[in-house]
Design an enzyme around this catalytic site. Structure first.
Site, PDB file in Angstrom:
ATOM      1  N   ALA B  77       0.867  -1.180   0.000  1.00 23.98           N
ATOM      2  CA  ALA B  77       0.000   0.000   0.000  1.00 23.98           C
ATOM      3  C   ALA B  77       0.900   1.225   0.000  1.00 23.98           C
ATOM      4  CB  ALA B  77      -0.922   0.000   1.216  1.00 23.98           C
ATOM      5  N   GLY B  79       0.529   3.920  -1.994  1.00 21.39           N
ATOM      6  CA  GLY B  79      -0.276   5.130  -2.041  1.00 21.39           C
ATOM      7  C   GLY B  79       0.204   6.135  -3.074  1.00 21.39           C
ATOM      8  N   CYS B 137      -5.449   1.585  -9.308  1.00 14.23           N
ATOM      9  CA  CYS B 137      -4.650   1.525  -8.078  1.00 14.23           C
ATOM     10  C   CYS B 137      -5.563   1.298  -6.878  1.00 14.23           C
ATOM     11  CB  CYS B 137      -3.837   2.792  -7.865  1.00 14.23           C
ATOM     12  SG  CYS B 137      -2.856   2.673  -6.347  1.00 14.23           S
ATOM     13  N   THR B 200      -3.101  -5.322  -8.888  1.00 18.12           N
ATOM     14  CA  THR B 200      -3.139  -6.189  -7.708  1.00 18.12           C
ATOM     15  C   THR B 200      -4.568  -6.469  -7.228  1.00 18.12           C
ATOM     16  OG1 THR B 200      -2.806  -4.209  -6.399  1.00 18.12           O
ATOM     17  CG2 THR B 200      -0.860  -5.514  -6.859  1.00 18.12           C
ATOM     18  N   GLY B 224       2.253 -11.055  -6.706  1.00 21.32           N
ATOM     19  CA  GLY B 224       3.058 -12.263  -6.587  1.00 21.32           C
ATOM     20  C   GLY B 224       2.281 -13.526  -6.907  1.00 21.32           C
TER      21      GLY B 224
END
Ligand SMILES: Cc1cc2nc3c(=O)[nH]c(=O)nc-3n(C[C@H](O)[C@H](O)[C@H](O)COP(=O)(O)OP(=O)(O)OC[C@H]3O[C@@H](n4cnc5c(N)ncnc54)[C@H](O)[C@@H]3O)c2cc1C
Ligand SMILES: Cc1cc2nc3c(=O)[nH]c(=O)nc-3n(C[C@H](O)[C@H](O)[C@H](O)COP(=O)(O)O)c2cc1C
Ligand code: FES
Lengths: 276, 316
Positions: B77, B79, B137, B200, B224
């Site tokens: 995170a 940001g 995001c 993500t 990942g």
């Protein structure tokens, strides 16, 4: 700390020894001639996990002599557990050295070193550099229990005075190492510390209150270790020479600090410049 | 024993008009601007770097901790910490000209207007070969991901950026949606050239000792290997919904992982978190792809794109 002009690289090393001085604390020696020549006190390497699981692990070169570099590993999770079981002869890839280490010259000639647990690993090379120029050095070293106080004798052998503390009182002062430090820390010209964040914050408070400059080596979770992901941020005063150039935020946010990368601008920072 | 003839397979690929010598882009936010990794890997052996996302105004980013390593992955995170487009153009962009690989700028925003404005200014620079629009995001309060979770907003952000540049425009989608194909179609309709699939997956971790969330931001994005099957399915579905070329990403660590994405319909792949495990990963992936092509008698990587996906709509 001033930027170090070291050239990091990928190093393919071989495990040459494995010692377990206390349960859960393992020292792994590596044959790594190029790395041994390049490491400066307070720098770290990223260790590629042999099983490929998760990000590489940041570890501080502990001893460094000739062609050999050793790592002191305290087992806290899956990656340190894997590294702690490496047998002699195993290949281990590391990249580094990384980060700006301690500024030994700026510490003067009367130095208190403060280690919490495995933080001791970052301080041995610094102690050696300080003793080479005959600085007077006292090590304040705290751990859970007597058995976990690994490596204090190496500092004594270098001619450092040693003050020990354990949480359970099994050796030395009973309680946090910052308590004896609070009484005697003001006697030193400067402090250098490595350990868990609560200890570093306490050292920082003692240093700032006593007007003693202190270099703190911070530990946070890293991902890349090379300055690429901005995951290891710490708030740093804009006045710091280590603060990355960053425009003032436009609205809503505090303006007196920027986020520095522990892995790149650090891991060592002046206590009075941190805004954490 | 049968010996396969040793040819040097062609690993080059196109993402729309963006030509890549290798099919490996380094994922936004994971590779800095490339120079951070230059001591450890030959940048001439990667396809390109997608730069850290930049916004209209400077952003200090989220409070620490920003990272939690988790089983087979990483929660982050950050940001969107970045100096803002003005300082970025002034200080940072000139040095990207030295990169021996493609350089893709990444644009993030909080309004349709931001996407158009920042794209226009960044894409105007010669150092930038293409633009990736980060509409996905997950780590900025409420706004960032909204654009990737609403087809109408995705369409408007894409259109604003499209009107701001003629350079290749890659739009980055989020897996945190009910139907990703709806968003992909909206981007295609608005004139996007390619899709990055996917950003993500939202996630979190709790510190059981402190009985509090681990991340300063509470929630984060999971990257990942842990997210790979999710990302692969997203590529598969998007490849069946639009003709746009796809940059597949999410947990790619090995040549085999990259092949899965290529066979599902991706024309190229992005590699992020795998670099944190081993910076040699992108080169090892290309070496592994060459070996695979040789062993299976393919002359060019492009011939594999979508080869496992009967619903693949794109062109090779
Ligand atoms: C510059 C630097 C130098 C370092 N030098 C050394 C060194 O010389 N020697 C050394 O041993 N270490 C060192 N470290 C620390 C080392 O990098 C970490 O200990 C290591 O990465 C941990 O990895 P892991 O996978 O074993 O543990 P992780 O799985 O990452 O876990 C780390 C810790 O978090 C705890 N944890 C995980 N999940 C939770 C949860 N949900 N709730 C509460 N707690 C949780 C674990 O129990 C463990 O204590 C250094 C770090 C830095 C940044
Ligand atoms: C630390 C970190 C920072 C990231 N920052 C950005 C970013 O600024 N912009 C963006 O579009 N994606 C960002 N991402 C997402 C990656 O670009 C990538 O899409 C995602 O991590 C999945 O790929 P991976 O599993 O190979 O890492 C970030 C990911 C990580 C781990
Ligand atoms: S760990 Fe990636 S920037 Fe420090």
């Amino acid at each position: 700390m001033p930027a170090l002009l070291t050239s990091p690289a990928v190093h393919t090393t071989v495990v040459s020894e494995r010692r377990e001085p206390a349960s859960g604390i393992v020292i792994v020696g590596l044959r790594a001639p190029d790395l041994a020549g390049a490491v400066r006190p307070g720098q770290f390497v990223m260790v590629v996990p042999p099983g490929g699981e998760r990000c590489a692990t940041a570890l501080a070169p502990y001893e460094c002599d000739g062609e050999r570099v050793s790592l002191m590993i305290v087992v806290v999770g899956s990656r340190t557990r894997e590294l702690a079981t490496l047998a002699p002869g195993s290949a281990l890839t590391v990249f580094g050295p990384l980060g700006n280490g301690f500024d030994a010259a700026a510490l003067g000639d009367d130095v208190g070193l403060v280690a919490g647990g495995v933080g001791i690993a970052s301080l041995l090379l610094l102690a050696r550099a300080l003793r080479e120029r005959e600085a007077s050095v006292r090590l304040y070293y705290g751990a859970r229990t007597a058995a976990a106080l690994v490596g204090a004798e190496a500092f004594a052998a270098l001619g450092c005075a040693v003050t020990l503390a354990t949480d359970d009182g099994s050796c030395g002062y009973r309680g946090f190492v910052t308590e004896p430090l609070a009484r005697k820390g003001g006697e030193h010209g400067a402090l250098a510390a490595c350990g868990p964040s609560p200890m570093l914050r306490a050292v920082g408070r003692i240093a700032v209150a006593g007007g003693v400059p202190a270099q703190l080596s911070l530990e946070e979770a890293f991902a890349c270790g090379v300055g690429a992901c901005w995951g290891c941020a710490v708030p740093l005063g804009r006045e710091s020479a280590q603060a990355p150039a960053f425009p003032a935020p436009s609205f809503g946010e505090r303006r007196d600090y920027v986020h520095a990368r522990i892995c790149t601008e650090g891991p060592v920072f002046w206590a009075h410049e941190l805004r954490w | 024993m049968v010996t396969t003839p040793r040819i040097t397979p062609d690993l080059s690929t196109n993402v729309g008009a963006l030509r890549l010598a290798f099919p490996t882009l380094m994922a936004s936010g994971c590779y800095g601007s490339g120079e951070e990794y230059a001591p450890f890997v030959d940048l001439a052996r990667i396809g390109g770097v997608v730069l850290k996302s930049v916004t209209r105004f400077p952003r200090l980013g989220n409070d620490a901790p920003r990272l939690v390593p988790v089983a087979s992955g990483l929660l982050n995170a950050i940001g969107l910490q970045n100096p803002g487009i003005d300082a970025y153009l002034e200080r940072d962009v000139a040095k990207f000209a030295e990169r021996p690989c493609a350089v893709v700028g990444s644009v993030a925003g909080f309004s349709v207007d931001d996407y158009g404005y920042v794209t226009e200014r960044l894409a105007a620079r010669d150092e930038i070969d293409a633009i990736e629009l980060n509409i996905s995001c997950p780590n900025v309060a409420h706004e960032g991901e909204t654009f990737a979770c609403d087809a109408a907003l995705a369409e408007r952000a894409t259109r604003a950026a499209r009107q701001a540049t003629t350079k290749p425009l890659i739009v980055k989608l989020s897996p945190n949606v009910t139907d990703i194909t709806e968003i992909a179609r909206a981007v295609e309709a608005a004139g996007g050239d390619a899709l990055a699939v996917v950003n993500t997956v939202r996630g979190m971790a709790i510190d059981v000792e402190r009985r509090a969330p681990m991340l300063g931001n509470v929630t984060g994005g999971l990257s990942g290997a842990a997210m790979r099957p999710i990302a692969l399915l997203a590529v598969w579905e998007v490849a069946a919904a639009v003709r746009l070329p796809i940059v597949g990403q999410g947990g790619i660590e090995t040549a085999r992982d990259a092949l899965e994405f290529l066979l599902a319909g991706a024309s190229a792949v992005s590699i992020g978190t795998a670099n944190f495990t081993d910076p040699r990963a992108p080169v090892a992936i290309c070496d592994g792809l060459s070996t695979y092509l040789n062993e299976h008698g393919y002359a060019a990587l492009r011939d594999l794109v979508g080869a496992a996906n009967p619903t693949f709509l794109g062109t090779r």
